[in-house]
Design an enzyme around this catalytic site. Structure first.
Site, PDB file in Angstrom:
ATOM      1  N   CYS A   1       0.797  -1.154  -0.081  1.00 52.72           N
ATOM      2  CA  CYS A   1       0.001  -0.129   0.064  1.00 52.72           C
ATOM      3  C   CYS A   1       0.805   1.158  -0.097  1.00 52.72           C
ATOM      4  O   CYS A   1       1.790   1.402  -0.905  1.00 52.72           O
ATOM      5  CB  CYS A   1      -0.856   0.016   1.120  1.00 52.72           C
TER       6      CYS A   1
ATOM      7  N   HIS B   1      -3.653  -4.724  -0.662  1.00 49.84           N
ATOM      8  CA  HIS B   1      -3.240  -5.381   0.632  1.00 49.84           C
ATOM      9  C   HIS B   1      -3.515  -6.892   0.709  1.00 49.84           C
ATOM     10  O   HIS B   1      -4.408  -7.604   0.748  1.00 49.84           O
ATOM     11  CB  HIS B   1      -4.304  -4.991   2.007  1.00 49.84           C
TER      12      HIS B   1
ATOM     13  N   GLU C   1      -2.407  -9.007   2.927  1.00 46.37           N
ATOM     14  CA  GLU C   1      -3.019  -9.599   4.081  1.00 46.37           C
ATOM     15  C   GLU C   1      -4.353  -9.396   4.465  1.00 46.37           C
ATOM     16  O   GLU C   1      -4.924 -10.190   5.346  1.00 46.37           O
ATOM     17  CB  GLU C   1      -2.209  -8.863   5.505  1.00 46.37           C
TER      18      GLU C   1
END
Length: 214
Positions: free
Chosen positions: A85, A194, A196
């Site tokens: 990001c 992202h 994650e």
């Protein structure tokens, strides 16, 4: 091949989803430490640079822990770095937000600027246009990933010249605009989305990156 889990440092410079990144990297097969320690960040098998919020604030936090020096030192030695990001955005030369221009790490030429789309921020799941030679997206080129951002690199400026080959650049279309959503450039890789927060596809991408650390 060693069965030991590669060591990964998530750089703690006051910005980013540190614990969610830590958990995702752990599940993907890394031995993870969240720290701002200079030596630990330099010596780990892999370094992850997260980031959320304003470009200028992220650069201030990064410089406060000498994170820009860590990134430079690792790349000079061919040691892997993954930006996520705003952690991707600060790898470029500059960011422009609300008329304020901030100098970035300068690992790639280019400017981070506001998206030119009717609805900003860009928030939610979106496709990525992956080049055939991508390693990061091996096995997941058709998947969607989770984005939340208002700024991005809309023009890629680094091209192959002489002995230097073109980095692998992944794009994402968004509401009449498009932006760089991932870059693979030797030991330096980054994603605007992202991983994650991107479910199984994000986990697979992190596993691909970690697998290359062995």
């Amino acid at each position: 091949m060693s069965t030991a889990r590669p060591s990964v440092v998530v750089l703690d410079y006051g910005s980013g989803n540190l614990r969610s990144a830590q958990r995702a990297l752990d599940r993907a097969g890394a031995a993870v430490e969240v720290t701002a320690d200079f030596d630990a960040a330099c010596e780990a098998d892999g370094l992850v640079v997260p980031g959320v919020g304003a470009y200028e604030a992220c650069m201030q936090g990064l410089r406060a822990v000498r994170g820009d020096q860590v990134i430079g030192r690792r790349l000079a030695g061919g040691r892997p770095v993954l930006g996520i990001c705003v952690g991707m955005q600060i790898l470029f030369e500059r960011g422009v937000e609300h008329g304020v221009e901030t100098e970035g790490c300068g690992e790639w030429p280019g400017t981070v600027e506001r998206l030119k789309a009717p609805i900003v921020p860009h928030m939610g799941w979106n496709i990525v246009e992956v080049p055939d030679e991508s390693t990061l997206f091996a096995g997941i080129a058709g998947e969607r990933f989770y984005f939340v951002h208002s700024y991005a690199v809309r023009e890629w400026e680094l091209h192959a010249t002489g002995k230097f080959r073109q980095p692998t650049v992944t794009w994402t279309p968004y509401d009449g605009d498009r932006f760089v959503s991932a870059v693979e450039n030797g030991p330096l890789a980054a994603t605007q989305f992202h991983p994650e927060k991107s479910g199984d596809a994000g986990a697979a991408l992190l596993a691909n990156w970690i697998g290359a650390l062995r």
